[in-house]
Write a protein that holds these residues in place. Structure first.
Motif, PDB file in Angstrom:
ATOM      1  N   ASP A 190      -7.944 -32.081 -32.284  1.00  0.00           N
ATOM      2  CA  ASP A 190      -7.440 -30.939 -33.240  1.00  0.00           C
ATOM      3  C   ASP A 190      -6.560 -29.815 -32.610  1.00  0.00           C
ATOM      4  O   ASP A 190      -6.247 -29.115 -33.179  1.00  0.00           O
ATOM      5  CB  ASP A 190      -8.355 -30.625 -34.448  1.00  0.00           C
ATOM      6  CG  ASP A 190      -9.204 -29.698 -33.546  1.00  0.00           C
ATOM      7  OD1 ASP A 190      -9.983 -29.726 -32.498  1.00  0.00           O
ATOM      8  OD2 ASP A 190      -9.479 -28.552 -34.078  1.00  0.00           O
ATOM      9  N   ASP A 191      -6.843 -29.669 -31.152  1.00  0.00           N
ATOM     10  CA  ASP A 191      -6.308 -28.578 -30.624  1.00  0.00           C
ATOM     11  C   ASP A 191      -4.770 -28.710 -30.487  1.00  0.00           C
ATOM     12  O   ASP A 191      -4.217 -29.630 -29.709  1.00  0.00           O
ATOM     13  CB  ASP A 191      -6.963 -28.333 -29.304  1.00  0.00           C
ATOM     14  CG  ASP A 191      -6.611 -26.895 -28.519  1.00  0.00           C
ATOM     15  OD1 ASP A 191      -5.522 -26.409 -29.000  1.00  0.00           O
ATOM     16  OD2 ASP A 191      -7.270 -26.414 -27.619  1.00  0.00           O
ATOM     17  N   PRO A 192      -3.876 -27.932 -31.010  1.00  0.00           N
ATOM     18  CA  PRO A 192      -2.424 -28.088 -30.662  1.00  0.00           C
ATOM     19  C   PRO A 192      -1.941 -27.639 -29.526  1.00  0.00           C
ATOM     20  O   PRO A 192      -0.759 -27.953 -29.069  1.00  0.00           O
ATOM     21  CB  PRO A 192      -1.920 -27.130 -32.074  1.00  0.00           C
ATOM     22  CG  PRO A 192      -3.096 -26.125 -32.286  1.00  0.00           C
ATOM     23  CD  PRO A 192      -4.171 -26.961 -32.159  1.00  0.00           C
ATOM     24  N   ALA A 193      -3.011 -26.898 -28.738  1.00  0.00           N
ATOM     25  CA  ALA A 193      -2.312 -26.623 -27.516  1.00  0.00           C
ATOM     26  C   ALA A 193      -2.565 -27.745 -26.376  1.00  0.00           C
ATOM     27  O   ALA A 193      -1.855 -27.907 -25.555  1.00  0.00           O
ATOM     28  CB  ALA A 193      -3.152 -25.518 -26.728  1.00  0.00           C
ATOM     29  N   ALA A 194      -3.267 -28.827 -27.056  1.00  0.00           N
ATOM     30  CA  ALA A 194      -3.498 -29.812 -25.927  1.00  0.00           C
ATOM     31  C   ALA A 194      -2.950 -31.206 -26.407  1.00  0.00           C
ATOM     32  O   ALA A 194      -3.010 -32.065 -25.776  1.00  0.00           O
ATOM     33  CB  ALA A 194      -4.890 -30.018 -25.522  1.00  0.00           C
ATOM     34  N   CYS A 195      -2.931 -31.439 -27.733  1.00  0.00           N
ATOM     35  CA  CYS A 195      -2.586 -32.705 -28.136  1.00  0.00           C
ATOM     36  C   CYS A 195      -1.196 -32.651 -28.796  1.00  0.00           C
ATOM     37  O   CYS A 195      -0.997 -31.777 -29.498  1.00  0.00           O
ATOM     38  CB  CYS A 195      -3.867 -32.849 -29.533  1.00  0.00           C
ATOM     39  SG  CYS A 195      -5.166 -32.887 -29.002  1.00  0.00           S
ATOM     40  N   PRO A 196      -0.337 -33.723 -28.616  1.00  0.00           N
ATOM     41  CA  PRO A 196       0.779 -33.962 -29.232  1.00  0.00           C
ATOM     42  C   PRO A 196       0.816 -33.901 -30.823  1.00  0.00           C
ATOM     43  O   PRO A 196       0.048 -33.999 -31.471  1.00  0.00           O
ATOM     44  CB  PRO A 196       1.334 -35.186 -28.726  1.00  0.00           C
ATOM     45  CG  PRO A 196       0.004 -36.102 -28.607  1.00  0.00           C
ATOM     46  CD  PRO A 196      -0.970 -35.367 -28.093  1.00  0.00           C
ATOM     47  N   ILE A 245     -13.668 -32.087 -24.459  1.00  0.00           N
ATOM     48  CA  ILE A 245     -13.227 -30.684 -24.878  1.00  0.00           C
ATOM     49  C   ILE A 245     -11.920 -30.178 -24.674  1.00  0.00           C
ATOM     50  O   ILE A 245     -11.548 -29.744 -25.679  1.00  0.00           O
ATOM     51  CB  ILE A 245     -14.403 -29.884 -23.761  1.00  0.00           C
ATOM     52  CG1 ILE A 245     -16.015 -30.134 -24.312  1.00  0.00           C
ATOM     53  CG2 ILE A 245     -13.929 -28.568 -23.942  1.00  0.00           C
ATOM     54  CD1 ILE A 245     -16.723 -29.315 -23.411  1.00  0.00           C
ATOM     55  N   PRO A 246     -11.104 -30.772 -23.797  1.00  0.00           N
ATOM     56  CA  PRO A 246      -9.790 -30.478 -23.758  1.00  0.00           C
ATOM     57  C   PRO A 246      -8.781 -30.876 -24.780  1.00  0.00           C
ATOM     58  O   PRO A 246      -7.882 -30.008 -25.038  1.00  0.00           O
ATOM     59  CB  PRO A 246      -9.227 -30.945 -22.400  1.00  0.00           C
ATOM     60  CG  PRO A 246     -10.234 -31.165 -21.524  1.00  0.00           C
ATOM     61  CD  PRO A 246     -11.542 -31.474 -22.453  1.00  0.00           C
ATOM     62  N   SER A 247      -9.371 -31.543 -25.767  1.00  0.00           N
ATOM     63  CA  SER A 247      -8.441 -31.908 -26.692  1.00  0.00           C
ATOM     64  C   SER A 247      -9.081 -31.411 -28.151  1.00  0.00           C
ATOM     65  O   SER A 247      -8.485 -31.458 -29.248  1.00  0.00           O
ATOM     66  CB  SER A 247      -8.577 -33.284 -27.057  1.00  0.00           C
ATOM     67  OG  SER A 247      -9.662 -33.992 -27.423  1.00  0.00           O
ATOM     68  N   CYS A 248     -10.197 -30.626 -28.107  1.00  0.00           N
ATOM     69  CA  CYS A 248     -10.754 -30.038 -29.284  1.00  0.00           C
ATOM     70  C   CYS A 248     -10.851 -28.660 -29.236  1.00  0.00           C
ATOM     71  O   CYS A 248     -11.031 -27.896 -28.291  1.00  0.00           O
ATOM     72  CB  CYS A 248     -12.061 -30.463 -29.514  1.00  0.00           C
ATOM     73  SG  CYS A 248     -12.513 -32.315 -29.519  1.00  0.00           S
ATOM     74  N   THR A 249     -10.841 -27.880 -30.623  1.00  0.00           N
ATOM     75  CA  THR A 249     -11.099 -26.609 -30.629  1.00  0.00           C
ATOM     76  C   THR A 249     -12.558 -26.303 -30.829  1.00  0.00           C
ATOM     77  O   THR A 249     -13.288 -27.072 -30.950  1.00  0.00           O
ATOM     78  CB  THR A 249     -10.308 -25.818 -32.015  1.00  0.00           C
ATOM     79  OG1 THR A 249     -10.962 -26.980 -33.023  1.00  0.00           O
ATOM     80  CG2 THR A 249      -8.939 -26.095 -31.839  1.00  0.00           C
ATOM     81  N   ASP A 250     -12.928 -24.903 -30.342  1.00  0.00           N
ATOM     82  CA  ASP A 250     -14.234 -24.669 -30.502  1.00  0.00           C
ATOM     83  C   ASP A 250     -14.565 -24.837 -31.907  1.00  0.00           C
ATOM     84  O   ASP A 250     -16.015 -25.230 -32.369  1.00  0.00           O
ATOM     85  CB  ASP A 250     -14.606 -23.231 -30.148  1.00  0.00           C
ATOM     86  CG  ASP A 250     -14.256 -22.923 -28.745  1.00  0.00           C
ATOM     87  OD1 ASP A 250     -14.046 -23.903 -27.961  1.00  0.00           O
ATOM     88  OD2 ASP A 250     -14.490 -21.625 -28.284  1.00  0.00           O
TER      89      ASP A 250
END
Length: 450
Positions: free
Chosen positions: A164-170, A212-217
């Motif tokens: 769900d992390d927009p900084a890491a996922c397209p 972890i790199p693809s997910c928000t806390d």
């Protein structure tokens, strides 16, 4: 066809480094697919049991041997179409350029259905009776994968991937928010647990933060809470490569294992894929939580930047099983996973740089043997998942494959070998799909037979 009793020679490895050959043994299976009795050739009860079952007894002919069903602890189900492709790229490039665009297409169920069906059928035909599946970010397609596993009779754990992390996922492939990710995960859990054809819970839900790199806390914290609430299995990647390991160190100032633990994602039912850069303290943490590692020796060669210290993990009594990591690993065969596990451990022990003196070249004491690899692919996978599979003993599920060592199109060649160790080695090093004559899950013959 449902099996009640089978007579033949069985190989299993309940303990690391030790093979047990059950020659001319009769195994009884109850109506639930659980092994009720194991009756050896020297047991006075065997003749009466043979008579009692009559035509219901399956007698295996000469040249056939039975192994426990193989347990694959790490499969990316949607990646099967790209098996063997784009393996020269670094992990972060491989994901963004090839893998995420492919996985995004599974929003279309007509695209997903034939690919998931082919995967499940092929894995069963290769002897994989239990698979731990990453699906995609899509809720409905994940439900579809679970439905196919139920229909085909494979034991499986299926998880909707959270990313769900927009900084890491397209933008074209991610959860809209942490709340949407959790809602989708809940929907998959409810679907699998309430499925009318899954009353025996052969297919289970699994909470699946991609890594972890693809997910928000926020998503990671909520998934940890959900794991505690629903008592589900958990799967994710952990310290796979220099890039992935470094990302978490930079983000939190500590390792993946510490971070996952802080979010409540290390439990008795957690399986962490790869874990190549675990520290001793990380391993101790996993042992304390009774979490497991899915060792993916083949895909580690391509993407991990290191060899997992398997022997050190086993000496610490860490739960470890094996995974193919389709499609980071370019083979769907758990036999290949066993072979590569042995090979990688020997490379770690002996080293790979010929310019160094032998004494400085490797990590002494790292090698493991074929019997231990086989244990990890069967009983070890069962221990990792906390499921009664992988051993031929009363109370365990009868998941098994029949190996035909004389199959003309197979790749096993026996030249008079009769000693169990010799036959076992020929099977593990030589078996291919053509040698797998029958596959049983819970005592039921699957459709993936020769």
């Amino acid at each position: 066809m449902t099996l009640r009793a089978i007579l033949g020679t069985f190989f299993h490895a309940p303990q690391q480094g030790a093979l047990e050959a059950l020659t001319d043994t009769l195994i009884e299976i109850d109506a639930t697919g659980t092994i009720a009795a194991v009756i050896g050739a020297d047991d006075p009860a065997q003749p009466a049991a043979i008579t009692r079952y009559g035509d219901a007894l399956l007698r295996l002919p000469e040249g056939r041997y039975i192994l426990p069903g193989l347990v694959d602890l790490h499969v990316h189900a949607p990646q099967y179409p790209q098996l063997g492709q784009a393996l020269d790229e670094p992990l972060e490039v491989w994901l963004q350029k090839y893998t995420f665009p492919l996985e995004a297409r599974y929003a279309d169920l007509d695209f997903a259905r034939p690919r998931y069906t082919a995967l499940v059928e092929d894995l069963l035909a290769n002897g994989t009776t239990t698979a731990l599946y990453f699906a995609t970010q899509h809720t409905e397609a994940t439900k579809l994968l679970a439905d196919i596993c139920i229909d085909k009779g494979q034991r499986a754990l299926v998880g909707k991937v959270v990313m769900d992390d927009p900084a890491a996922c397209p933008e074209f492939y991610r959860d809209a928010s942490p709340e949407a990710a959790i809602a989708g995960t809940r929907a998959v859990i409810d679907h699998i647990r309430s499925h009318p054809a899954n009353a025996d819970a052969r297919v289970l839900p699994v909470i699946t933060p991609r890594f972890i790199p693809s997910c928000t806390d926020e998503a990671l914290s909520a998934l940890g809470q959900l794991a505690a609430e629903c008592d589900c299995h958990v799967q994710t990647h952990c310290s796979e490569s220099d890039w992935a390991h470094g990302h978490v160190l930079n983000r939190y100032g500590h390792t993946d294992a510490q971070a996952l633990d802080s979010f409540g994602l290390l439990t008795r039912k957690s399986v962490l894929a790869h874990s190549n850069f675990l520290t001793d303290a990380d391993m101790d943490r996993l042992v304390a939580r009774q979490s497991a590692v899915a060792h993916c020796a083949l895909s580690n060669i391509y993407f991990a930047n290191a060899v997992f210290p398997l022997r050190r993990a086993l000496e610490k009594h860490l739960h470890v099983g094996l995974g193919t990591d389709i499609s980071g690993g370019p083979s769907a065969s758990m036999f290949e996973a066993c072979r590569t596990t042995v090979q990688a451990s020997r490379l770690l022990q002996d080293g790979v740089d010929p310019t160094l003196p032998a004494a400085n070249r490797g990590t002494p004491g790292s090698a493991i043997d074929l019997k231990t690899a086989f244990h990890l692919a069967t009983a070890g996978g069962g221990i990792a998942l906390d499921l009664p599979i992988g051993i031929f003993a009363p109370g365990y599920r009868f998941d098994a494959l029949v190996i035909d060592t004389s199959a003309p199109s197979g790749s096993i060649r026996l030249f008079g070998e009769t000693q169990p160790d010799a036959v076992f080695e020929k099977i593990l090093y030589g078996a291919s799909r053509a040698n797998i004559e029958q596959v049983w899950v819970d005592g039921r013959l699957t459709g993936s037979t020769r």
